[in-house]
Design an enzyme around this catalytic site. Structure first.
Site, PDB file in Angstrom:
ATOM      1  N   ARG A 136       1.395  -8.901   6.909  1.00  0.00           N
ATOM      2  CA  ARG A 136       2.574  -8.095   6.646  1.00  0.00           C
ATOM      3  C   ARG A 136       2.950  -8.121   5.166  1.00  0.00           C
ATOM      4  NH1 ARG A 136       5.029  -6.968  10.857  1.00  0.00           N
ATOM      5  NH2 ARG A 136       4.003  -8.747  11.844  1.00  0.00           N
ATOM      6  N   THR A 137       3.068  -9.326   4.630  1.00  0.00           N
ATOM      7  CA  THR A 137       3.485  -9.471   3.239  1.00  0.00           C
ATOM      8  C   THR A 137       2.451  -8.866   2.292  1.00  0.00           C
ATOM      9  OG1 THR A 137       4.654 -11.502   3.816  1.00  0.00           O
ATOM     10  CG2 THR A 137       4.188 -11.149   1.492  1.00  0.00           C
ATOM     11  N   LYS A 187     -14.487 -24.509  -4.240  1.00  0.00           N
ATOM     12  CA  LYS A 187     -15.325 -25.259  -5.179  1.00  0.00           C
ATOM     13  C   LYS A 187     -14.505 -26.293  -5.943  1.00  0.00           C
ATOM     14  CE  LYS A 187     -18.371 -21.258  -5.786  1.00  0.00           C
ATOM     15  NZ  LYS A 187     -18.612 -20.122  -6.669  1.00  0.00           N
ATOM     16  N   ARG A 244       0.603 -16.326  -2.523  1.00  0.00           N
ATOM     17  CA  ARG A 244       0.985 -16.961  -1.270  1.00  0.00           C
ATOM     18  C   ARG A 244       0.234 -18.274  -1.174  1.00  0.00           C
ATOM     19  NH1 ARG A 244       4.163 -15.353   3.341  1.00  0.00           N
ATOM     20  NH2 ARG A 244       3.419 -16.487   5.147  1.00  0.00           N
ATOM     21  N   HIS A 251      10.457 -17.815  -0.030  1.00  0.00           N
ATOM     22  CA  HIS A 251       9.754 -16.547   0.210  1.00  0.00           C
ATOM     23  C   HIS A 251      10.743 -15.467  -0.226  1.00  0.00           C
ATOM     24  CE1 HIS A 251       7.253 -13.532   1.719  1.00  0.00           C
ATOM     25  NE2 HIS A 251       7.353 -13.700   3.015  1.00  0.00           N
TER      26      HIS A 251
END
Lengths: 315, 315, 315
Positions: free
Chosen positions: A59-60, A88, A109, A137
């Site tokens: 969604r975001t 890595k 995120r 958020h």
């Protein structure tokens, strides 16, 4: 419009004043025809956004990418950690510096609290926090506030209830904190004992002289509310499955409950989505349901924030 | 051109008449220079497509995204279920409503039969079915029909053979059904006993007065055919590995077999790809091979469909 | 500029002469304002790039996509093998032919040596090698050379050291070979015994009359160098963990070591990234660090190569 303020990054909602938030909302209003594909725009043509999603959030991510693309900008990035150099052993700081060398703005995120703040320190370009662990958020909070303002006319003087898992919901903590900056009338926290709002949040509300009340069931207070903000109660929070099942049925919002409790006709029901059982689909077709509109508002709000950090003048 | 019809969604080929299909093909013809990057176009500038792929399908996804982008449009979406909210238990209906709030058209690939129809009910924007389980994959059928028409001049009066797994191939069921609407001369179904075309399909052909014949080897009929449509025979359909190996070698199309059976020079060999062993690479350089062209035709055909549902006038 | 040469594909650096490389670098210089988002450009508007990444490589993929998009072009593709038809057993040759039907240029990353050469044989459109197993990664070599030229003024007459795993590093083999075409003064190879540069490389340098020296520690030679190119030493190369730990600490580049050994003020330290321990973050803020710039240079260099194979005249 001319911004009455400047921000290099969008890390936490706490960095914004009420005036600044309202300025974002005004810009979001202007963005709506662009967000809906009715008006062509290329103000961000040639600009590049990198989405660095260390945990998936469809969604975001989609709404950020849609927001950027509707403004003529382009996107690169990754949607899952498996495709990144993190495997890595690269540090976040290094990944950020490289990404900042490729693009004009980074949307991050990350599962670690504080990741966005760290990223903003190492980046030559603006960083927008799209969720850092249990912490912040902010673009969700912006779109929640914007939705309240749009659907209720204004944020001041409302009675807002929060229901569900108030202990662990980042969304609710952040929204409640932001609302405490407005002249809000009252907040109501409805949750089982084990999932009550955390003390630090209640302390903060007291400092801002917000009146709040706590309930262990929605029944007694539902008729008072202008807005009811729902969140999911997750089974893994309960040691006992039986207890979870009991709680779940008490906290499930459905038409019958609204009728039984005498909810206002104008009550707006919000939810950050995805929902599971806590919000019955029989609400969907009612005038109470604003949660799909709320999701949709993510696009113009994120467009406003992108435009702001990319310093474009949308006057 | 002006569409002689309107469609809100592309869920199944059965929603289209022959006239409507031919109208799509005319538009696809116009799209070719755009699809090949020879002509710039921005008719869909500012428009946004969401690809929701609950199962991976590189070919289909890339050709849709390429189609959209060559027309100036943009794409957001996900390519695999792991990156979506489905993991968190969100229903398809909810995901669709949110996606419809972000974009102007949804392209959906889903493992459940009927997913696209359901999606079309919950979406405010057009939904294009990019494959729903064993059910329908209408854009594949459109590009198959378009390829037959382009390479053979017209669809009417052709003799078309289908070979391979005729029991489980969605591609072949859908194409045979669509062809039955045209004045097709004859259809030939070539398969091992266990993988014969299903009864319901044969019934449907009878209703449309299509003449068809069934064979258990290609040898007897190959010389008659104008088009041979191949599909893969999968090992997992056979209880016995030995039986599978035998079948496989009988149904493998290669140069020697074509020569031995006296295939027409003008025979066109099609395949939805990916292929494994059933179609020898020694066909690739022959005049019979149209399967790469067939894949390529996916772009202008999908452009025509996108333009149609987005209601753009490409006159 | 008008290219003084033409290439259909970018498969290996060995296909380029010094003159041709310098021509690419000139074009990269012109690309910088576009790569940095300061100058809008749409010379590749309408053009489509397919990224086929059979193994993940965030940095390479993002910089290619960013490069294309800053020039107005679009991208389709996949970032991981799991989303591709390879799972269904499709050969690389078939995937390439299909992808060539969709797009104007293919950027291929593959785990098999020779994959890019094979792809170039089957593709109707240009193929750019973004790494084929242990073999070649020519765009990395181009950006390394470009970075040396930009930061040192010219490539001729430099003293360049390579440190770390010289045995298995594709990056270093390819760069050393390319440098051998220039009038380079000297090369220095610094590595533990087990990870020395391979004989074939040293033979090739001799043929080009490059003087080189081998060292087992950086201390004795560091003060001479104009450029130090670092790579990671991986634990899995050592049977014995203890040996690895010893080696690691000897080969770790940090401020103290540079001071102790009397490194030139003008020494440039490069690294293909991601780094782990072999390059201390205390170098980051020094004038020696060019590795983030090096990563950033990937964008204009890849823009130059894309423009070249897409035959656009950027004069």
């Amino acid at each position: 419009m001319n911004y009455r303020f400047e921000k290099d990054h969008v890390v936490t909602i706490k960095d914004f004043t009420v005036d600044e938030m309202e300025s974002i909302f005004e810009l979001a209003d202007e963005m709506i025809p662009i967000a809906e594909g009715e008006k062509k725009d290329d103000d961000l043509y040639g600009k590049l956004l990198t989405t660095l999603f260390y945990e998936p959030s469809t969604r975001t991510r989609l709404s950020f990418e849609g927001a950027m693309k509707r403004l003529g900008g382009r996107c690169i990035g990754f949607a899952k950690p498996g495709t990144s150099s993190a495997k890595k052993g690269e540090t976040l700081a290094d990944t950020i510096r490289v990404a900042a060398g490729y693009a004009d703005v980074i949307v991050l995120r990350h599962h670690h609290e504080g990741a966005a703040r760290l990223a903003s320190k190492f980046s030559d370009v603006p960083v927008i926090n799209a969720g850092d662990g249990a912490n912040q958020h902010p673009t969700q909070t912006f779109l929640d506030l914007y939705t309240i303002q749009k659907t209720c006319g204004e944020i001041d003087n409302l009675k807002i209830g929060f229901i569900g898992d108030l202990r662990y919901s980042r969304t609710i903590h952040s929204l409640a904190e932001a609302l405490s900056l407005f002249d809000l009338h009252k907040m109501y926290f409805i949750s089982p004992e084990a999932l009550k709002a955390p003390e630090y949040l209640l302390e903060e509300l007291k400092e801002h002289e917000v009146q709040y009340h706590q309930f262990d069931k929605p029944d007694a207070i539902l008729s008072e509310l202008d807005v009811l903000y729902c969140t999911r109660i997750q089974e893994e929070r309960f040691a006992d499955r039986l207890e979870f099942e009991q709680v779940k049925s008490c906290y499930r919002i459905k038409k019958k409950l609204l009728e039984k409790c005498g909810a206002k006709e104008s009550l707006k029901i919000m939810h950050p989505l995805p929902r599971v059982d806590e919000l019955d689909t029989d609400i969907d077709s009612s005038q109470h349901a604003v949660y799909f509109q709320q999701a949709k508002n993510g696009v113009p709000v994120r467009q406003a924030l992108l435009a702001m950090v990319l310093d474009k003048n949308f006057s």
